[in-house]
Design a protein around this motif. Structure first.
Motif, PDB file in Angstrom:
ATOM      1  N   PRO A 277       0.825  -1.218   0.000  1.00  0.00           N
ATOM      2  CA  PRO A 277       0.000   0.000   0.000  1.00  0.00           C
ATOM      3  C   PRO A 277       0.854   1.261   0.000  1.00  0.00           C
ATOM      4  N   VAL A 278       0.442   2.236  -0.785  1.00  0.00           N
ATOM      5  CA  VAL A 278       1.077   3.552  -0.772  1.00  0.00           C
ATOM      6  C   VAL A 278      -0.030   4.587  -0.869  1.00  0.00           C
ATOM      7  N   ARG A 279       0.305   5.773  -0.456  1.00  0.00           N
ATOM      8  CA  ARG A 279      -0.663   6.871  -0.601  1.00  0.00           C
ATOM      9  C   ARG A 279       0.080   8.032  -1.238  1.00  0.00           C
ATOM     10  N   HIS A 280      -0.474   8.594  -2.281  1.00  0.00           N
ATOM     11  CA  HIS A 280       0.106   9.830  -2.800  1.00  0.00           C
ATOM     12  C   HIS A 280      -1.004  10.774  -3.263  1.00  0.00           C
ATOM     13  N   ASN A 281      -0.689  12.038  -3.205  1.00  0.00           N
ATOM     14  CA  ASN A 281      -1.601  13.071  -3.706  1.00  0.00           C
ATOM     15  C   ASN A 281      -0.764  14.109  -4.435  1.00  0.00           C
ATOM     16  N   VAL A 282      -1.191  14.485  -5.631  1.00  0.00           N
ATOM     17  CA  VAL A 282      -0.430  15.490  -6.378  1.00  0.00           C
ATOM     18  C   VAL A 282      -0.931  16.887  -6.028  1.00  0.00           C
ATOM     19  N   SER A 283      -0.050  17.882  -6.260  1.00  0.00           N
ATOM     20  CA  SER A 283      -0.416  19.257  -5.886  1.00  0.00           C
ATOM     21  C   SER A 283      -1.447  19.840  -6.844  1.00  0.00           C
ATOM     22  N   SER A 284      -1.467  19.365  -8.099  1.00  0.00           N
ATOM     23  CA  SER A 284      -2.426  19.899  -9.064  1.00  0.00           C
ATOM     24  C   SER A 284      -2.825  18.820 -10.065  1.00  0.00           C
ATOM     25  N   TYR A 285      -4.097  18.805 -10.443  1.00  0.00           N
ATOM     26  CA  TYR A 285      -4.591  17.789 -11.377  1.00  0.00           C
ATOM     27  C   TYR A 285      -4.514  18.259 -12.832  1.00  0.00           C
ATOM     28  N   SER A 299      -3.209   8.049  -5.092  1.00  0.00           N
ATOM     29  CA  SER A 299      -3.304   6.628  -4.779  1.00  0.00           C
ATOM     30  C   SER A 299      -3.661   6.555  -3.299  1.00  0.00           C
ATOM     31  N   VAL A 300      -4.627   5.687  -2.946  1.00  0.00           N
ATOM     32  CA  VAL A 300      -5.058   5.640  -1.542  1.00  0.00           C
ATOM     33  C   VAL A 300      -4.789   4.264  -0.945  1.00  0.00           C
ATOM     34  N   GLY A 307      -9.911   3.140  -4.017  1.00  0.00           N
ATOM     35  CA  GLY A 307      -9.038   3.521  -5.148  1.00  0.00           C
ATOM     36  C   GLY A 307      -9.769   3.536  -6.481  1.00  0.00           C
ATOM     37  N   MET A 308     -10.399   2.423  -6.803  1.00  0.00           N
ATOM     38  CA  MET A 308     -11.085   2.302  -8.083  1.00  0.00           C
ATOM     39  C   MET A 308     -12.263   3.287  -8.159  1.00  0.00           C
ATOM     40  N   ASN A 309     -12.893   3.527  -7.023  1.00  0.00           N
ATOM     41  CA  ASN A 309     -14.051   4.415  -6.991  1.00  0.00           C
ATOM     42  C   ASN A 309     -13.655   5.866  -7.258  1.00  0.00           C
ATOM     43  N   LEU A 310     -12.517   6.267  -6.693  1.00  0.00           N
ATOM     44  CA  LEU A 310     -12.053   7.631  -6.959  1.00  0.00           C
ATOM     45  C   LEU A 310     -11.760   7.780  -8.444  1.00  0.00           C
ATOM     46  N   ALA A 311     -11.214   6.718  -9.048  1.00  0.00           N
ATOM     47  CA  ALA A 311     -10.894   6.754 -10.483  1.00  0.00           C
ATOM     48  C   ALA A 311     -12.172   6.933 -11.309  1.00  0.00           C
ATOM     49  N   ARG A 343     -13.069  17.682  -7.786  1.00  0.00           N
ATOM     50  CA  ARG A 343     -12.512  16.374  -7.442  1.00  0.00           C
ATOM     51  C   ARG A 343     -11.397  16.404  -6.390  1.00  0.00           C
ATOM     52  N   LYS A 344     -10.569  17.444  -6.394  1.00  0.00           N
ATOM     53  CA  LYS A 344      -9.391  17.401  -5.508  1.00  0.00           C
ATOM     54  C   LYS A 344      -9.789  17.365  -4.027  1.00  0.00           C
ATOM     55  N   PRO A 345     -10.663  18.291  -3.564  1.00  0.00           N
ATOM     56  CA  PRO A 345     -11.002  18.219  -2.128  1.00  0.00           C
ATOM     57  C   PRO A 345     -11.699  16.922  -1.750  1.00  0.00           C
ATOM     58  N   ARG A 346     -12.544  16.401  -2.641  1.00  0.00           N
ATOM     59  CA  ARG A 346     -13.244  15.147  -2.315  1.00  0.00           C
ATOM     60  C   ARG A 346     -12.243  13.992  -2.227  1.00  0.00           C
ATOM     61  N   ALA A 347     -11.378  13.901  -3.213  1.00  0.00           N
ATOM     62  CA  ALA A 347     -10.414  12.783  -3.228  1.00  0.00           C
ATOM     63  C   ALA A 347      -9.471  12.888  -2.032  1.00  0.00           C
ATOM     64  N   GLU A 348      -9.070  14.112  -1.697  1.00  0.00           N
ATOM     65  CA  GLU A 348      -8.146  14.271  -0.568  1.00  0.00           C
ATOM     66  C   GLU A 348      -8.815  13.892   0.750  1.00  0.00           C
ATOM     67  N   TYR A 349     -10.104  14.194   0.882  1.00  0.00           N
ATOM     68  CA  TYR A 349     -10.801  13.823   2.127  1.00  0.00           C
ATOM     69  C   TYR A 349     -10.909  12.297   2.252  1.00  0.00           C
ATOM     70  N   VAL A 350     -11.283  11.662   1.150  1.00  0.00           N
ATOM     71  CA  VAL A 350     -11.405  10.194   1.172  1.00  0.00           C
ATOM     72  C   VAL A 350     -10.027   9.564   1.411  1.00  0.00           C
ATOM     73  N   SER A 351      -9.009  10.155   0.820  1.00  0.00           N
ATOM     74  CA  SER A 351      -7.649   9.644   1.024  1.00  0.00           C
ATOM     75  C   SER A 351      -7.259   9.732   2.508  1.00  0.00           C
ATOM     76  N   ARG A 352      -7.654  10.854   3.150  1.00  0.00           N
ATOM     77  CA  ARG A 352      -7.336  11.020   4.579  1.00  0.00           C
ATOM     78  C   ARG A 352      -8.094   9.987   5.420  1.00  0.00           C
ATOM     79  N   LEU A 353      -9.362   9.760   5.081  1.00  0.00           N
ATOM     80  CA  LEU A 353     -10.151   8.768   5.844  1.00  0.00           C
ATOM     81  C   LEU A 353      -9.580   7.358   5.667  1.00  0.00           C
ATOM     82  N   SER A 354      -9.174   7.023   4.432  1.00  0.00           N
ATOM     83  CA  SER A 354      -8.597   5.701   4.185  1.00  0.00           C
ATOM     84  C   SER A 354      -7.289   5.550   4.973  1.00  0.00           C
ATOM     85  N   HIS A 355      -6.535   6.643   5.036  1.00  0.00           N
ATOM     86  CA  HIS A 355      -5.270   6.637   5.785  1.00  0.00           C
ATOM     87  C   HIS A 355      -5.541   6.413   7.279  1.00  0.00           C
TER      88      HIS A 355
END
Ligand SMILES: Cc1cc2nc3c(=O)[nH]c(=O)nc-3n(C[C@H](O)[C@H](O)[C@H](O)COP(=O)(O)OP(=O)(O)OC[C@H]3O[C@@H](n4cnc5c(N)ncnc54)[C@H](O)[C@@H]3O)c2cc1C
Length: 443
Positions: A277-285, A299-300, A307-311, A343-355
């Motif tokens: 498992p790895v987690r990454h978030n880019v600064s800009s999409y 990547s969450v 992961g697949m759902n965010l995609a 998308r960025k704030p939503r994905a980042e929130y879900v990424s934080r919850l998964s973390h």
């Protein structure tokens, strides 16, 4: 030939986008580097929001026919003594059907099956071209509006011009490299082994079984199979392989004796996949006319099955935006900001919850297990915590946890059990409306 959109990567994200663009007659090229799929196991759990999106593109019934509906997640905690005897400490259930939505369930479908269904749908549209194998290696060194994508095909190198380039290449994304965006990485202190095998009929819900230092997740698939994930220490895969498959069977059967005879049908290590498992978030999409989706952008940790759902969710929003841009002749690159804004704030929130969910299972201490048991129990018992947990996981909306919630989960504040009425006004605020998903339509 020039394209409106070039999608690089034929994973779930690239294919979902190709379907949306094809259905709207946008001239699209999708390139995929692999001749056929390499990894057997990737994301397989569809969250409610993905079901809603699949419905929007008229694919939900087909996906349901090939999937297995899972309306709840069961959590079991055990105490395992030195002589291996197990005593159950807790049993709890998180339920999707609390959410007021027609899509209030999760659904398991084999990753490759979903890709196949999306591919068949995308192929129906004449405006979508597909080249496989074709590896994208970078862009020509020209002004952004004139630059071309360079791809290596069986016939040799080709240069392709498109108005927009989508980096949907997964974790290692050459488009991301070309965009020169910053990326934050998180590593974890554990790995997983993952494999599917036949299941007993009684195993028909998402099930997570844990002890102080062990974890197995079991997610039923159609055709009486179950996808499993077993948490191991880094390096443990090697020791287990040296010990033989017995060590693998034992790890499962200790936690769930009913798996005796089922997990044993895995007869070679080749079927078992190591997952780091790895987690990454880019600064800009977005940069100029280059856009990142799916694992290329974030990547969450797989703990929450997101992961697949965010995609899928990225491709839904981006696809809708691109179609609108072409239909209304507003193809200036600045319009792409809408995609990042949604998308960025939503994905980042879900990424934080998964973390955070991953951290709950990362430390093998008795006190940590106690805290986890408390947290799961309090969340199940309080309707508002339970609702928040399931809504945030579902992707259908966001109702953020606050400090008071976290104190309740830790057992520092009491929770009120029973029915809490969530007003229509509140629901309007926390559930994503069409305008929340596609805010440019509001203009
Ligand atoms: C081992 C593993 C297990 C996972 N388990 C889970 C899970 O249990 N639950 C969950 O929700 N998520 C899981 N995930 C994450 C989930 O699979 C991903 O989040 C999801 O597949 C992302 O989709 P994507 O389309 O963005 O990327 P991908 O699925 O990675 O697809 C990218 C595609 O781009 C292609 N490509 C790459 N480079 C190029 C190039 N240069 N040119 C052309 N094509 C290229 C690749 O071959 C691939 O087909 C797992 C991931 C891995 C790797």
């Amino acid at each position: 030939m020039d394209y409106d959109v070039m999608i690089i990567g034929g994973g779930i994200s690239g294919l979902t986008l190709a379907v949306k663009l094809g259905q709207n007659n946008i001239k699209t090229l999708l390139v995929e580097k692999d001749k056929k799929s390499g990894l057997i196991y990737k994301g397989e759990l569809l969250q409610p929001k993905s079901l809603e999106i699949l419905d929007r593109i008229n694919m939900l019934e087909l996906v349901k026919e090939n999937g297995f509906s899972l309306p709840s997640i069961q959590f079991y905690e055990y105490d395992q003594k030195a002589d291996q005897t197990m005593t159950q400490l807790s049993a709890n259930e998180f339920r999707y059907d609390l959410i007021d939505s027609p899509y209030n369930t999760s659904l398991m479908i084999p990753h490759e099956k979903l890709k196949e269904l999306l591919f068949i749908e995308a192929s129906k549209y004449e405006s979508v071209d597909y080249i496989q194998p074709a590896k994208f290696t970078g862009f020509t060194d020209e002004e952004p509006q004139h630059k071309k994508a360079i791809i290596q095909t069986k016939e040799g190198e080709r240069k392709i011009h498109a108005s927009f380039y989508i980096g949907a290449e997964g974790r290692a994304s050459p488009t991301r490299t070309a965009m020169e965006v910053d990326m934050k990485n998180t590593k974890y202190n554990h790995h997983f082994l993952t494999v599917s095998f036949p299941r007993p009929d009684s195993l028909n819900q998402s099930t997570i079984i844990t002890t102080q230092n062990k974890f197995v997740g079991l997610f039923p698939l159609p055709n009486n199979e179950v996808r499993s994930v077993l948490l191991i220490k880094p390096g443990e895969f090697k020791t287990m392989r040296e010990e033989g498959l017995e060590s693998f069977y034992r790890a499962y059967c200790e936690l769930m004796p009913e798996l005796e005879g089922y997990v044993h049908q895995i007869d070679t290590w080749k079927k078992i996949q190591l997952m780091i498992p790895v987690r990454h978030n880019v600064s800009s999409y977005v940069k100029d006319n280059m856009i990142l989706t799916g694992d290329a952008a974030h990547s969450v940790h797989p703990m929450a099955g997101e992961g697949m759902n965010l995609a899928i969710q990225d491709s839904d929003v981006l696809g809708e935006l691109l179609c609108w841009m072409f239909k209304t002749n507003q193809t200036e690159w600045s319009q792409l900001e809408w995609y990042e804004k949604v998308r960025k704030p939503r994905a980042e929130y879900v990424s934080r919850l998964s973390h955070q969910a991953a951290l709950l299972y990362s430390f093998p201490y008795r006190a940590w297990q106690k805290l986890r048991i408390k947290g799961v129990k309090q969340t199940e018992h309080s309707l508002s915590l339970h609702y928040k947990q399931m809504l945030n996981t579902s992707g259908l909306g966001i109702w953020k946890f606050n400090l008071v919630d976290r104190m309740k989960q830790a057992g520092l504040l009491p929770v009120k059990a029973g029915r809490v009425k969530i007003s229509d006004k509140k629901k309007e605020k926390i559930m994503f409306s069409t305008y929340d998903d596609y805010p440019w339509y509001r203009k």
